[in-house]
Scaffold this active site. Structure first.
Site, PDB file in Angstrom:
ATOM      1  N   CYS A 153       0.756  -1.307  -0.016  1.00 54.62           N
ATOM      2  CA  CYS A 153       0.083  -0.100  -0.196  1.00 54.62           C
ATOM      3  C   CYS A 153       0.896   1.373  -0.043  1.00 54.62           C
ATOM      4  O   CYS A 153       1.202   1.546  -1.022  1.00 54.62           O
ATOM      5  CB  CYS A 153      -1.125   0.132   0.984  1.00 54.62           C
TER       6      CYS A 153
ATOM      7  N   GLU B 119      -1.220  -8.722   4.446  1.00 54.53           N
ATOM      8  CA  GLU B 119      -1.008  -9.199   5.621  1.00 54.53           C
ATOM      9  C   GLU B 119      -2.237  -9.469   6.451  1.00 54.53           C
ATOM     10  O   GLU B 119      -2.118  -9.879   7.505  1.00 54.53           O
ATOM     11  CB  GLU B 119      -0.398  -7.984   6.383  1.00 54.53           C
TER      12      GLU B 119
ATOM     13  N   HIS C 108      -3.708  -5.184   0.712  1.00 54.60           N
ATOM     14  CA  HIS C 108      -3.214  -5.528   2.051  1.00 54.60           C
ATOM     15  C   HIS C 108      -3.143  -7.311   2.147  1.00 54.60           C
ATOM     16  O   HIS C 108      -3.837  -7.656   2.710  1.00 54.60           O
ATOM     17  CB  HIS C 108      -3.936  -4.737   3.079  1.00 54.60           C
TER      18      HIS C 108
END
Length: 246
Positions: free
Chosen positions: A112, A220, A218
């Protein structure tokens, strides 16, 4: 003999915690690196000011540039608009880490804000707010009235380019999207790995590098369940492990 865990340096951000300034990294980034076999270490912004920065970062076999509440400073890419959410210390550290990764061939994964830093470092530019650009229609920004688990759910596809590094994963995937800034001009030497159906750049890589990839979404968030997230973190840690043995 235990499997070696490559050292992964994770950039920190300035935040206010209980009314006091702090350097912080969201736990999800630390957990993702650890889950896939890395040994995470956190770098505060002041690391960029260190007289022995090169010696400090030399221990890292991989670098992770995280997402953040803040945005890249306009001056970094020749813009002049007012950006309220800045973290100049984060900018300075990330750009020094990118310079090191480029020179040393250190694997780097950018998420990001990290993707945006990566693009600007290589002389690319950003749209300060994609909503002000005609033609972008996908839901790239989260609804912050919703719970976090809803905000971070996949909302649009990314179309993966067949000539890139992500092509080993597949042709298309559904990703989450939580950002205001977006790539305008792509940086020098970078390859567009994936785009949203509306054309917004969703992933880039440095062509002449062992492993330097930036993604706008994202990975994660669902690192242990989402297939593309698994691919990204496994590849990242794999190349970091190779860096250890090089």
């Amino acid at each position: 003999m235990p499997t070696y865990r490559p050292i992964i340096a994770i950039v920190s951000c300035h935040k206010m915690v209980d009314g006091q300034p702090a350097q912080a990294v969201y736990q999800k980034y630390i957990d993702a690196v650890h889950f896939y076999g890395g040994n995470p270490i956190l770098l505060p912004n002041t690391a960029a000011e260190s007289d022995n920065f090169d010696a400090l970062i030399a221990i890292a076999e991989g670098i992770l540039l995280t997402g953040s509440y803040s945005n890249v400073a306009p001056a970094r890419y020749g813009a002049s608009h007012i950006e309220e959410k800045q973290d100049l210390g984060r900018d300075e550290l990330s750009f020094k880490l990118l310079a090191h990764a480029e020179k040393a061939g250190t694997p780097l994964l950018a998420v990001c804000r990290g993707l945006q830093e990566m693009n600007v470092y290589f002389d690319g530019s950003l749209h300060p707010d994609w909503r002000e650009v005609e033609g972008f229609y996908e839901p790239h920004l989260e609804d912050n009235t919703q719970p976090l688990e809803v905000q971070y759910q996949p909302v649009h596809d990314v179309i993966i380019q067949p000539e890139g590094r992500l092509a080993a994963f597949g042709e298309k995937w559904h990703v989450n999207s939580l950002h205001k800034q977006a790539i305008n001009e792509v940086g020098k030497g970078l390859f567009v790995e994936a785009r949203a159906p509306d054309g917004l750049v969703e992933a880039i890589s440095l062509i002449k590098h062992p492993f330097m990839i930036g993604v706008q979404w994202h990975p994660e968030l669902n690192y242990a369940q989402d297939d593309l997230s698994k691919f990204l973190f496994k590849e990242f840690i794999h190349y970091a492990s190779k860096k250890h043995g090089s």
